[in-house]
Each structure stands twice: as structure tokens, then as C-alpha cells.
Design a protein around this motif. Structure first.
Motif, PDB file in Angstrom:
ATOM      1  N   GLY A 184     184.470  62.117  -6.796  1.00 61.39           N
ATOM      2  CA  GLY A 184     184.700  61.062  -7.776  1.00 61.39           C
ATOM      3  C   GLY A 184     184.524  61.588  -9.183  1.00 61.39           C
ATOM      4  O   GLY A 184     183.808  62.559  -9.418  1.00 61.39           O
ATOM      5  N   PHE A 226     187.669  51.895  -9.053  1.00 59.44           N
ATOM      6  CA  PHE A 226     186.712  52.997  -9.165  1.00 59.44           C
ATOM      7  C   PHE A 226     185.847  52.827 -10.415  1.00 59.44           C
ATOM      8  O   PHE A 226     185.958  53.589 -11.375  1.00 59.44           O
ATOM      9  CB  PHE A 226     187.448  54.337  -9.249  1.00 59.44           C
ATOM     10  CG  PHE A 226     188.437  54.617  -8.153  1.00 59.44           C
ATOM     11  CD1 PHE A 226     188.080  54.532  -6.819  1.00 59.44           C
ATOM     12  CD2 PHE A 226     189.747  54.982  -8.454  1.00 59.44           C
ATOM     13  CE1 PHE A 226     188.987  54.812  -5.806  1.00 59.44           C
ATOM     14  CE2 PHE A 226     190.663  55.267  -7.457  1.00 59.44           C
ATOM     15  CZ  PHE A 226     190.287  55.174  -6.128  1.00 59.44           C
ATOM     16  N   MET A 233     183.794  55.418  -6.425  1.00 61.97           N
ATOM     17  CA  MET A 233     184.954  56.298  -6.274  1.00 61.97           C
ATOM     18  C   MET A 233     184.706  57.336  -5.183  1.00 61.97           C
ATOM     19  O   MET A 233     185.568  57.591  -4.346  1.00 61.97           O
ATOM     20  CB  MET A 233     185.291  56.978  -7.599  1.00 61.97           C
ATOM     21  CG  MET A 233     186.579  57.773  -7.557  1.00 61.97           C
ATOM     22  SD  MET A 233     187.065  58.330  -9.204  1.00 61.97           S
ATOM     23  CE  MET A 233     188.706  58.969  -8.829  1.00 61.97           C
TER      24      MET A 233
END
Length: 168
Positions: free
Chosen positions: A56, A68, A74
Motif C-alpha cells: 500500500g 484506499f 490499501m
């Protein structure tokens, strides 16, 4: 000769957001179809497929804040997406391994949080994994990714795979 061209492993990496998109998303579906086709080619050559599980973004993705909003969200979506892709490929009879680069980033993030710190502070060990754009890896993040991929391919512990790069 055929031996000179033989591959043992093919590593596949998707664009940094797509595996985290919801089931049914056309881009995610196309990604999984592409991975299936590439894994079939690798399998036909006797090579295993390794999925490079990306990480992420340091503070989430501001282009998709509803999907996200932060690193943790995420990262979890990306991990789930890559596990889903691996399950599909395994179900198709392919040999698949996951190179858990994102989870390695997440361990560093979690350790800082567990210690009461903010992983996104400039100069933290987690922040040091990212380039200035908070998305792409720094030399240190690239080194971590390389160690994880090497360990996935060889099955060896890679903590002594050379000295990590120093930060500028």
C-alpha cells in the motif's frame, strides 16, 4: 538451445492499485485474466509463477480515497486481491507462490504502531521504505522487496543478502 532459454520462475507484478479493486471491477478482472494467460505460458515452459505482492501507499491513495484511505486499508485490499489471484491460478492447476513484499512493509508499519509511534513521520523506518512520492520504494524499500523475492524463489532466509543501501 532449449536449456539456455529455460526459466525456473516467472515473477508477475500488477499495477499498484488494481489487485485491491473490488471483485467484479473490470480492471481487476482483466488483470486476473492476464495473470492466468501468463501463468499458463510459464507453466508450459515448466516455470513456477511468483506473484509479487505489492504494498500500500504510505498514506493511502489520494486518487481513490474512498477505497484506499490509508496504508492499512490499501495493504489489506492488495493482499486479498493477490490471494484471490493465486487461488484462481492454483485452481487452474498452476504452481504459484506469493512473494509477500507488501506484508513485509506492513510488519514494519505494525511494529511502529505497536510501539506507540507514527509510521508516516518523516524519517521513521516505515517512511524510509518510500521514495518522496510516498508510493514508489526508496533504495531501502527496493532492497527489502528484493530480499523477499529472493527468499520466495530460493526458500532461503535472506537477511544476509548483502548490506542494505544507505539513505541519501
Amino acid at each position: 538451445t532449449a536449456d539456455e532459454r529455460a526459466w525456473d520462475v516467472v515473477v508477475l507484478q500488477e499495477q499498484s492499485q488494481i489487485p485491491g479493486f473490488p471483485d467484479g471491477n473490470p480492471e481487476r478482472a482483466a488483470s486476473e485474466d492476464g495473470a492466468s494467460a501468463l501463468a499458463a505460458l510459464a507453466d508450459a515452459e515448466g516455470a513456477a509463477t511468483v506473484l509479487y505482492v505489492t504494498w500500500g501507499r504510505e498514506r493511502g491513495d489520494d486518487t481513490n480515497p474512498g477505497l484506499f484511505p490509508d496504508f492499512e486499508t490499501m495493504e489489506a485490499a492488495l493482499e486479498a486481491g493477490y490471494r484471490s489471484m493465486a487461488a484462481r491460478l492454483t485452481g487452474e492447476g498452476r504452481t504459484v507462490r506469493l512473494a509477500p513484499v507488501g506484508p513485509a512493509f506492513a510488519r514494519i508499519h505494525a511494529a511502529i504502531v505497536a510501539g506507540g509511534g507514527d509510521p508516516t513521520l518523516d524519517g521513521s523506518p516505515f517512511d524510509a521504505l518510500y521514495d518522496a512520492d510516498a508510493s514508489h520504494p526508496s533504495p531501502l524499500g527496493t532492497y527489502l522487496a528484493a530480499c523477499v523475492i529472493l527468499g520466495t524463489i530460493t526458500g532461503r532466509v535472506t537477511t544476509s543478502a548483502g548490506s542494505p543501501p544507505t539513505q541519501a
